[in-house]
Design an enzyme around this catalytic site. Structure first.
Site, PDB file in Angstrom:
ATOM      1  N   LEU A 263       0.853  -1.184   0.000  1.00 46.75           N
ATOM      2  CA  LEU A 263       0.000   0.000   0.000  1.00 46.75           C
ATOM      3  C   LEU A 263       0.892   1.239   0.000  1.00 46.75           C
ATOM      4  O   LEU A 263       1.605   1.487   0.969  1.00 46.75           O
ATOM      5  CB  LEU A 263      -0.914   0.010   1.228  1.00 46.75           C
ATOM      6  CG  LEU A 263      -1.692   1.319   1.450  1.00 46.75           C
ATOM      7  CD1 LEU A 263      -2.636   1.608   0.295  1.00 46.75           C
ATOM      8  CD2 LEU A 263      -2.447   1.281   2.776  1.00 46.75           C
TER       9      LEU A 263
ATOM     10  N   GLU B 254       9.932   0.268   2.459  1.00 49.14           N
ATOM     11  CA  GLU B 254       8.802   0.112   3.370  1.00 49.14           C
ATOM     12  C   GLU B 254       7.790  -0.791   2.690  1.00 49.14           C
ATOM     13  O   GLU B 254       7.459  -0.605   1.517  1.00 49.14           O
ATOM     14  CB  GLU B 254       8.186   1.483   3.660  1.00 49.14           C
ATOM     15  CG  GLU B 254       6.982   1.422   4.569  1.00 49.14           C
ATOM     16  CD  GLU B 254       6.333   2.781   4.762  1.00 49.14           C
ATOM     17  OE1 GLU B 254       5.144   2.808   5.152  1.00 49.14           O
ATOM     18  OE2 GLU B 254       7.003   3.808   4.502  1.00 49.14           O
ATOM     19  N   ILE B 255       7.304  -1.798   3.390  1.00 53.70           N
ATOM     20  CA  ILE B 255       6.282  -2.691   2.862  1.00 53.70           C
ATOM     21  C   ILE B 255       5.059  -2.542   3.764  1.00 53.70           C
ATOM     22  O   ILE B 255       5.105  -2.857   4.949  1.00 53.70           O
ATOM     23  CB  ILE B 255       6.783  -4.144   2.754  1.00 53.70           C
ATOM     24  CG1 ILE B 255       5.698  -5.036   2.152  1.00 53.70           C
ATOM     25  CG2 ILE B 255       7.331  -4.684   4.061  1.00 53.70           C
ATOM     26  CD1 ILE B 255       6.205  -6.409   1.705  1.00 53.70           C
ATOM     27  N   GLU B 256       3.986  -2.001   3.206  1.00 54.34           N
ATOM     28  CA  GLU B 256       2.862  -1.529   4.025  1.00 54.34           C
ATOM     29  C   GLU B 256       1.585  -2.325   3.785  1.00 54.34           C
ATOM     30  O   GLU B 256       1.161  -2.540   2.644  1.00 54.34           O
ATOM     31  CB  GLU B 256       2.616  -0.044   3.736  1.00 54.34           C
ATOM     32  CG  GLU B 256       1.534   0.574   4.600  1.00 54.34           C
ATOM     33  CD  GLU B 256       1.491   2.083   4.517  1.00 54.34           C
ATOM     34  OE1 GLU B 256       0.554   2.679   5.078  1.00 54.34           O
ATOM     35  OE2 GLU B 256       2.407   2.677   3.893  1.00 54.34           O
ATOM     36  N   VAL B 257       0.972  -2.756   4.887  1.00 52.33           N
ATOM     37  CA  VAL B 257      -0.330  -3.435   4.930  1.00 52.33           C
ATOM     38  C   VAL B 257      -0.394  -4.579   3.919  1.00 52.33           C
ATOM     39  O   VAL B 257      -1.238  -4.626   3.029  1.00 52.33           O
ATOM     40  CB  VAL B 257      -1.493  -2.439   4.710  1.00 52.33           C
ATOM     41  CG1 VAL B 257      -2.810  -3.100   5.130  1.00 52.33           C
ATOM     42  CG2 VAL B 257      -1.294  -1.174   5.527  1.00 52.33           C
TER      43      VAL B 257
END
Length: 270
Positions: free
Chosen positions: A118, A158-161
């Site tokens: 995300l 960053e690896i989000e949700v």
């Protein structure tokens, strides 16, 4: 040569697959100092916060200023701002711009942290502010994005949700430092916003956030105290209660007498 008092990119990458690192988004010098004293490994900061005062507050935290997507257009503009941020005390930059821009910065030796999963600035392409990677096709697309980001030269992302099982496998199969925001403990670092940790946010808290204090209630209390203090000051001025003699600078009676005599002479034209 004297060793830096904060970790380098090489230091962070050497810890990949080891202990979980911690990361916070901070926006004030007070938060930066608190993160330093709490031994937070990485802090995300607005570029405007950087400078000598910032480094006095947080001398050993690895700082990643964010180059906000859309504030700049060309790769040259991103590079110019990245160099400014590094000179002001940053250690790397966050950039969600094109792979071409990331390649240009990497070619100049600028450490770049990218973003997969995300991506708030591009959420319209993945259905808005919701989890991604919940289907095989979506999960594979995140893997593909990770690999092209790695190939472009980013050192971290960053690896989000993203589902934890997906994020873990991706993290294990890339050389980049993978920073989890709501993507489970299988990555290399855990990332939260200070506002969420402190409970200072009066709006919706994301599922992955954990609130450790209630700053919103404390801020409300402080605001009530501000209003009360300002109201009392207004009332004191109106009533003549303020200022009192103890708030004033005194003058010797003889000096005052001489001053008044000279003033009267000046006013009378004598």
């Amino acid at each position: 040569m004297k060793k830096h008092n904060r970790p380098t990119v090489a230091d962070l990458l050497s810890m990949k697959g080891g202990r979980q690192l911690t990361m916070l988004r901070v926006t004030t010098l007070e938060e930066a100092e608190a993160a330093e004293k709490a031994k937070i490994d990485i802090i995300s900061v607005p570029p405007a916060l950087l400078g000598p005062l910032f480094r006095e507050a947080a001398p050993s935290s690895f700082a990643i200023p964010g180059l906000e997507y859309g504030d700049y257009v060309s790769a040259e503009e991103y590079m110019r701002e990245a160099f400014k941020a590094l000179k002001a005390g940053g250690d790397a930059v966050y950039c969600a711009a094109s792979l071409q821009t990331i390649r240009r910065m990497r070619d100049e030796g600028i450490p770049v942290c990218g973003h997969v999963g995300l991506i708030p600035s591009k959420a319209t392409w993945t259905g808005g502010f919701r989890a991604v990677g919940k289907t095989a096709a979506s999960a594979f697309e995140i893997w593909r994005q990770t690999k092209v980001l790695e190939e472009a030269g980013a050192f971290a992302a960053e690896i989000e949700v993203v589902p934890g099982d997906v994020a873990k496998v991706i993290s294990q199969n890339t050389s980049m430092l993978m920073i989890s925001m709501g993507a489970g403990s299988g990555c290399d670092a855990q990332y939260l916003f200070a506002d969420d940790v402190l409970g200072a946010n009066r709006n919706h808290y994301p599922r992955h956030a954990k609130v450790y204090r209630d700053f919103a209630a404390e801020n409300d209390r402080l605001q009530r105290e501000r209003i009360a203090a300002f109201t009392e000051f207004t009332e004191d001025v109106k009533s003549g209660t303020y200022p009192e003699k103890r708030h004033l600078v005194g003058i010797d009676d003889e000096e005052l007498k001489i001053f008044l005599h000279r003033l009267r002479s000046e006013l009378s034209g004598a």
